[in-house]
Design a protein around this motif. Structure first.
Motif, mmCIF file in Angstrom:
data_model
loop_
_atom_site.group_PDB
_atom_site.id
_atom_site.type_symbol
_atom_site.label_atom_id
_atom_site.label_comp_id
_atom_site.label_asym_id
_atom_site.label_seq_id
_atom_site.Cartn_x
_atom_site.Cartn_y
_atom_site.Cartn_z
ATOM 1 N N MET A 49 0.965 -1.207 0.032
ATOM 2 C CA MET A 49 0.159 -0.071 -0.026
ATOM 3 C C MET A 49 1.013 1.196 -0.118
ATOM 4 O O MET A 49 0.491 2.359 -0.607
ATOM 5 C CB MET A 49 -0.842 -0.036 1.210
ATOM 6 N N GLY A 50 1.878 1.342 0.744
ATOM 7 C CA GLY A 50 2.909 2.199 0.692
ATOM 8 C C GLY A 50 3.447 2.698 -0.677
ATOM 9 O O GLY A 50 3.442 3.966 -0.974
ATOM 10 N N GLY A 51 3.797 1.456 -1.340
ATOM 11 C CA GLY A 51 4.565 1.877 -2.754
ATOM 12 C C GLY A 51 3.380 2.427 -3.801
ATOM 13 O O GLY A 51 3.526 3.021 -4.455
ATOM 14 N N ALA A 52 1.924 1.704 -3.451
ATOM 15 C CA ALA A 52 0.917 2.149 -4.237
ATOM 16 C C ALA A 52 0.776 3.925 -4.008
ATOM 17 O O ALA A 52 0.397 4.692 -4.876
ATOM 18 C CB ALA A 52 -0.418 1.649 -4.051
ATOM 19 N N MET A 53 0.737 4.183 -2.836
ATOM 20 C CA MET A 53 0.598 5.508 -2.338
ATOM 21 C C MET A 53 1.595 6.463 -3.014
ATOM 22 O O MET A 53 1.544 7.571 -3.677
ATOM 23 C CB MET A 53 0.645 5.849 -1.016
ATOM 24 N N ALA A 54 2.919 5.806 -3.048
ATOM 25 C CA ALA A 54 4.048 6.727 -3.912
ATOM 26 C C ALA A 54 4.015 6.812 -5.203
ATOM 27 O O ALA A 54 4.145 7.501 -5.744
ATOM 28 C CB ALA A 54 5.394 5.876 -3.339
ATOM 29 N N SER A 55 3.239 5.650 -5.720
ATOM 30 C CA SER A 55 3.019 5.608 -7.258
ATOM 31 C C SER A 55 2.020 6.893 -7.451
ATOM 32 O O SER A 55 2.112 7.704 -8.372
ATOM 33 C CB SER A 55 2.681 4.331 -7.547
ATOM 34 N N LEU A 56 0.960 6.921 -6.655
ATOM 35 C CA LEU A 56 -0.102 7.930 -6.737
ATOM 36 C C LEU A 56 0.450 9.231 -6.390
ATOM 37 O O LEU A 56 0.180 10.128 -7.426
ATOM 38 C CB LEU A 56 -1.088 7.639 -5.928
ATOM 39 N N THR A 57 1.138 9.569 -5.592
ATOM 40 C CA THR A 57 1.681 10.785 -5.348
ATOM 41 C C THR A 57 2.922 11.226 -6.137
ATOM 42 O O THR A 57 3.068 12.606 -6.485
ATOM 43 C CB THR A 57 2.087 10.979 -3.791
ATOM 44 N N GLY A 58 3.314 10.272 -6.941
ATOM 45 C CA GLY A 58 4.379 10.920 -7.715
ATOM 46 C C GLY A 58 3.756 11.109 -9.241
ATOM 47 O O GLY A 58 4.590 11.464 -10.350
ATOM 48 N N GLY A 59 2.510 10.741 -9.402
ATOM 49 C CA GLY A 59 1.711 10.822 -10.744
ATOM 50 C C GLY A 59 1.055 12.205 -11.078
ATOM 51 O O GLY A 59 1.162 13.037 -10.076
ATOM 52 N N GLU A 60 0.881 12.352 -12.135
ATOM 53 C CA GLU A 60 0.495 13.906 -12.778
ATOM 54 C C GLU A 60 -0.688 14.358 -11.766
ATOM 55 O O GLU A 60 -1.720 13.741 -11.366
ATOM 56 C CB GLU A 60 0.033 13.517 -13.957
ATOM 57 N N GLY A 61 -0.586 15.595 -11.269
ATOM 58 C CA GLY A 61 -1.449 16.239 -10.459
ATOM 59 C C GLY A 61 -1.675 16.092 -9.101
ATOM 60 O O GLY A 61 -2.234 16.496 -8.042
ATOM 61 N N TYR A 62 -0.564 15.114 -8.597
ATOM 62 C CA TYR A 62 -0.535 14.971 -7.365
ATOM 63 C C TYR A 62 0.911 15.173 -6.560
ATOM 64 O O TYR A 62 1.205 14.745 -5.520
ATOM 65 C CB TYR A 62 -0.828 13.242 -6.831
ATOM 66 N N GLU A 63 1.760 15.684 -7.370
ATOM 67 C CA GLU A 63 3.162 15.665 -7.025
ATOM 68 C C GLU A 63 3.282 16.599 -5.831
ATOM 69 O O GLU A 63 2.370 17.855 -5.828
ATOM 70 C CB GLU A 63 4.184 16.474 -8.046
ATOM 71 N N VAL A 64 4.274 16.301 -4.821
ATOM 72 C CA VAL A 64 4.481 17.112 -3.599
ATOM 73 C C VAL A 64 5.027 18.690 -4.001
ATOM 74 O O VAL A 64 4.448 19.589 -3.239
ATOM 75 C CB VAL A 64 5.474 16.682 -2.843
ATOM 76 N N SER A 65 5.574 18.701 -5.369
ATOM 77 C CA SER A 65 6.024 19.854 -5.512
ATOM 78 C C SER A 65 4.852 21.047 -5.850
ATOM 79 O O SER A 65 5.339 22.304 -5.584
ATOM 80 C CB SER A 65 6.636 19.845 -7.003
ATOM 81 N N HIS A 66 3.665 20.598 -6.158
ATOM 82 C CA HIS A 66 2.558 21.736 -6.112
ATOM 83 C C HIS A 66 2.295 22.287 -5.018
ATOM 84 O O HIS A 66 2.060 23.350 -4.758
ATOM 85 C CB HIS A 66 1.218 20.851 -6.626
#
Ligand SMILES: C[S@@+](CC[C@H](N)C(=O)[O-])C[C@H]1O[C@@H](n2cnc3c(N)ncnc32)[C@H](O)[C@@H]1O
Length: 520
Positions: free
Chosen positions: A287-304
């Motif tokens: 689940m942690g890896g899945a969350m990392a995949s989601l948050t690295g995806g377009e529109g969810y990056e921490v940089s926003h």
């Protein structure tokens, strides 16, 4: 692929101002007051006028011009697809970018592009989807939409048997040999793979011989993506098949132990999903890896968040403290600490998560020394007193209202006047005011929250209601959302002195001044 050539007729220069006005509107601050409804309405007007004036902003097909008939919606969409695709392709060629493809070595991700080109790309995504539905017709669309679960079935089997890792990246493997590496027989292996191939996952260039495509290769090479497929197909997909049962048994649907997940995994009235995962490190890690995949995806990056999503300048200037509650391994604070060099951070999470965090939390000592990781359960009273900011990212959407209110109540004893409470989550807009793609993803996440946790994505009113239900001392400030990001920042401030008579007027005055003079 040959480069598209268009006459000037097919280059709609008139569409630009409408698009940029719409974009500016989207980045405006939304407040809870009339301003908010006004801005939403304006956004909707912009969207609907964009839709209704498509004839003006989208070039007419040449055929339509020749026949004098006004173009059908199908023709408009087809023309838009051609025009906008050409813009994307032109940018990619001019900048030496590799064009997308299905072959194994084609790029796994679409490259990031300037906003205007990205806008063209989104137009193509929306138009192709709409055109497909139009040209299929309503009955056909409905008839086959319900079969979408078969994608999950085939991906579940592909993931579970590790098939992406068993197919060589170069060349092919025979179905017999591939079957011999699993407990599947050749027939079942073939039918699963051949179904996935209808969506471009794997290929069969020679009958009976399986090779990779760019999509199946991504599954082989990107561990976080594989975790995402695993979490969705093995945890969420079985849970989703039990949502109806859960709703029928417990229609109020607020409990963490009466969800589709609980019915699927036989934990009804026993334990919430997070507890189940806490007992199973492999599942929790996935689940942690899945969350990392989601948050690295377009529109969810921490940089926003870090680059303009919220201005922590005043907190940084006075060397203030931010508490990231449920902050996992502290990656958000690491990025914030790189930008803001004076602020201090406390990252709180459950003991097992804190124990598994990298130590030091960053290779940069100037960053690491300002970040403390701390075990803390947010269903107990907050122990970091008098911080400047209490921050929740991807937390509130995991909980139905009674739990979310409890989390906010638990902050109260720790709060000093002027303390900011920030919630970084989706903030749902009125139906139809998102782009179709964003709307589908955000509404999809809302359904996942129902499935796993009886939780929900919230709109601005619902966030405001959470704070009011938790304590009168919370003053709701509003919601902001950066262009290109699907997540919003919801802000409240702790002002206990405003409780009681005159609170509304004081809040309004404060809204105008927007001052934080109470901040110690
Ligand atoms: C969806 S993740 C969000 C993580 C991080 N904030 C982010 O932006 O990716 C939820 C986090 O809440 C943590 N969590 C769950 N229950 C908790 C509790 N009762 N107290 C503290 N943290 C908790 C989980 O361990 C997990 O790290």
């Amino acid at each position: 692929m040959a480069k598209f050539k268009f006459s000037s007729l097919l280059h709609p220069s008139s569409s630009k101002p409408a698009q940029s006005a719409d974009r500016t509107q989207k980045s405006n601050r939304q407040s809870f007051s009339a301003l908010s409804s006004h801005s939403i309405l304006k956004h909707q007007e912009a969207s609907s006028s964009q839709a209704s004036t498509t004839n003006a902003t989208t070039p007419k097909s040449t055929d339509a011009l020749e026949t004098g008939r006004s173009p059908s919606r199908m023709a408009e969409l087809a023309t838009k697809i051609v025009t906008e695709t050409a813009k994307v392709e032109e940018y990619m060629r001019d900048n030496g970018m590799e064009l997308p493809g299905f072959e194994v070595h084609s790029p796994a991700d679409f490259p990031s592009m300037p906003e205007e080109v990205q806008q063209s790309r989104l137009e193509v995504i929306h138009a192709t989807s709409e055109l497909q539905r139009l040209i299929q017709g309503p009955k056909q669309t409905m008839r086959w939409m319900i079969w979408n679960f078969l994608d999950s079935v085939s991906l579940q089997i592909i993931y579970s048997y590790g098939l992406a890792l068993l197919v060589p990246k170069e060349g092919t493997i025979s179905l017999e040999e591939l079957a011999s590496k699993t407990t599947l027989d050749r027939t079942n292996l073939a039918r699963v793979l051949r179904y996935a191939m209808t969506s471009g996952v794997f290929c069969e260039p020679i009958p009976g011989h399986i090779g990779h495509t760019s999509a199946s290769a991504a599954l082989m090479e990107d561990k976080a993506l594989a975790d995402w497929i695993g979490f969705n197909s093995e945890d969420i997909f079985p849970s989703s098949a039990h949502v109806l049962k859960a709703l029928r048994a417990y229609p109020e649907a607020t409990s963490l132990v009466q969800t589709g997940f609980n019915f699927a995994f036989d934990t009804v009235n026993k334990e919430p999903m997070f507890v189940t995962f806490g007992k199973d490190p492999t599942r929790a890690k996935r689940m942690g890896g899945a969350m990392a995949s989601l948050t690295g995806g377009e529109g969810y990056e921490v940089s926003h968040l870090v680059d303009g999503g919220y201005d922590f300048g005043d907190v940084d200037a006075r060397g203030g403290t931010m508490v990231d509650i449920g902050g996992s391994h502290g990656f958000v604070c690491v990025d914030l600490a790189k930008k803001y060099s004076n602020m201090k951070f406390v990252v709180q999470d459950l003991p097992k998560t804190v124990e598994s965090a990298p130590n030091p939390v960053s290779d940069d000592s100037q960053v690491a020394e300002r970040i403390e990781l701390q075990a803390h359960d947010f269903f107990t009273e907050q122990k970091v007193k008098d911080a400047d900011v209490y921050f929740f990212r991807w937390i509130m959407h995991n909980y139905s209202t009674p739990y979310a209110v409890k989390i906010l109540k638990n902050l109260v004893p720790a709060l000093k006047p002027g303390a900011k409470i920030l919630i970084n989550d989706h903030c749902v807009r009125k139906p139809g005011s998102e782009t179709p793609w964003d709307e589908r993803l955000i509404r999809g996440m809302d359904m996942v929250m129902l499935t796993l946790l009886n939780a929900q994505e919230r709109d601005e009113e619902e966030f405001k209601a959470l704070f009011s239900a938790a304590d009168d001392g919370y003053v709701f400030k509003g919601v902001t959302r950066k262009e290109g990001c699907r997540m919003s920042v919801v802000e409240a401030v702790w002002r206990p002195q405003l409780v009681g008579k005159g609170k509304e007027a004081a809040i309004e005055r404060e809204g105008k001044a927007d001052g934080d003079e109470d901040m110690a």
